[in-house]
Design a protein around this motif. Sequence first.
Motif, PDB file in Angstrom:
ATOM      1  N   LEU A 321       0.862  -1.446   0.069  1.00 41.13           N
ATOM      2  CA  LEU A 321       0.182  -0.166   0.026  1.00 41.13           C
ATOM      3  C   LEU A 321       1.205   1.300   0.091  1.00 41.13           C
ATOM      4  O   LEU A 321       0.476   2.140  -1.026  1.00 41.13           O
ATOM      5  CB  LEU A 321      -0.408  -0.037   1.056  1.00 41.13           C
ATOM      6  N   LEU A 322       1.858   1.450   0.563  1.00 36.61           N
ATOM      7  CA  LEU A 322       2.574   2.367   0.799  1.00 36.61           C
ATOM      8  C   LEU A 322       3.725   2.586  -0.449  1.00 36.61           C
ATOM      9  O   LEU A 322       3.657   4.020  -0.834  1.00 36.61           O
ATOM     10  CB  LEU A 322       3.618   2.024   2.037  1.00 36.61           C
ATOM     11  N   ASN A 323       3.515   1.073  -1.215  1.00 35.33           N
ATOM     12  CA  ASN A 323       4.570   1.613  -2.364  1.00 35.33           C
ATOM     13  C   ASN A 323       3.452   2.301  -3.571  1.00 35.33           C
ATOM     14  O   ASN A 323       4.287   3.165  -4.182  1.00 35.33           O
ATOM     15  CB  ASN A 323       5.217  -0.217  -2.750  1.00 35.33           C
ATOM     16  N   ARG A 324       2.261   1.803  -3.243  1.00 37.16           N
ATOM     17  CA  ARG A 324       1.285   2.373  -4.217  1.00 37.16           C
ATOM     18  C   ARG A 324       1.331   3.391  -4.113  1.00 37.16           C
ATOM     19  O   ARG A 324       1.215   4.320  -5.363  1.00 37.16           O
ATOM     20  CB  ARG A 324       0.506   1.173  -4.655  1.00 37.16           C
ATOM     21  N   GLN A 325       1.772   3.565  -2.582  1.00 38.92           N
ATOM     22  CA  GLN A 325       0.794   5.229  -2.434  1.00 38.92           C
ATOM     23  C   GLN A 325       1.968   7.002  -2.808  1.00 38.92           C
ATOM     24  O   GLN A 325       2.500   7.293  -3.688  1.00 38.92           O
ATOM     25  CB  GLN A 325       0.671   5.469  -0.999  1.00 38.92           C
ATOM     26  N   ALA A 326       3.412   5.766  -3.096  1.00 39.99           N
ATOM     27  CA  ALA A 326       4.853   6.526  -3.728  1.00 39.99           C
ATOM     28  C   ALA A 326       4.470   6.409  -4.397  1.00 39.99           C
ATOM     29  O   ALA A 326       5.099   7.832  -5.316  1.00 39.99           O
ATOM     30  CB  ALA A 326       5.826   6.276  -3.016  1.00 39.99           C
ATOM     31  N   GLN A 327       3.808   5.312  -5.917  1.00 39.97           N
ATOM     32  CA  GLN A 327       4.007   5.623  -6.971  1.00 39.97           C
ATOM     33  C   GLN A 327       3.266   6.542  -7.297  1.00 39.97           C
ATOM     34  O   GLN A 327       3.098   7.168  -8.636  1.00 39.97           O
ATOM     35  CB  GLN A 327       3.941   4.864  -7.957  1.00 39.97           C
TER      36      GLN A 327
END
Length: 332
Positions: A321-327
């Motif tokens: 979830l955090l990676n998708r938010q960062a991208q």
Amino acid sequence: MALKQTSFSSAEFAAKKRITRREQFLADMEQVVPWAELEAVIAPVYPTGMRGRPPIGLSRMLRVYFIQQWYSLSDEAVEDAIYDSQAVRAFVGVDLARESAPDATTLLKFRRLLETNELTQRMFIAINATLTEKGLLMRSGTIVDATIINAPPSTKNAEHKRDADMHQTKKGNQWYFGMKAHIGVDAESGLVHSVTTTAANVADIVETAALLHGDEETVFADAGYTGVAKREEMNDVKVDWQIAAKRGTIKKVNEKRPLRAILDELEHAKASIRAKVEHPFHVIKNLFRHRKTRYKGLPKNTAHVFMLFGLGNLVIAKNKLLNRQAQAPSTA
């Protein structure tokens, strides 16, 4: 417009260099919890303040309640944690220079509100809906399993008896007293999509039908579920059952025969998939430290378990979830 004055403790905390593990965890949870969706579940029954004293904001109470679940705290211990920890105060949104922390009685009433209206189950569903929308919760395969949650066996109470909803059971050579949490886990992501609870003496296989969402093509389970496909409630369930073979069945085949190597390889493959079901149990029992029932009676503990597995799903999916938010592209 008047500016908010920053308290000395808040300023000192903000100036420190090192970020603690608690701060990092709470910062991550602030980003991955679907706050709007969860508050929408509770809002219709949350006090509006039309009668009595004005209630504490729903957003704040939900954060206090989650602190209790993540750190396995009693109502009184949560209140103490808010006073003791600046990281917890920052997450909850309490500035002691201007206000007091929500007390234990307020949290007790909030928890009873959730239990009475079965809102923890609805929040569990809302969390999973968010994870499904983000493509993290698949539906092609399910792993089923159960774990025993111990209950206090003491009779040193007003009734001088143990919790009537809990029972004892034998696992291996060890006796346990308590309840069982039965879960259905997505075979792809390891996220929990179904939860039921029973007394500890109920066989795992009994709850299998309630753990299937209906769209899976394959179901994985350990040897305790042997014969599940022949049960009456499974007559209309068309899935590929991948049940672990009992040890005795494998041992009957000579180790030198080619068939034994094939059987061992097959069982190893099935076990590697089933291993994902242990992750939610690890999060609940080791990270959230929920190894013993906190309340009396199965209904209250069921409500508690639904919330724990919902929050556990967010922990398991946190990095993705955090990676998708960062991208995600900035909207600024």
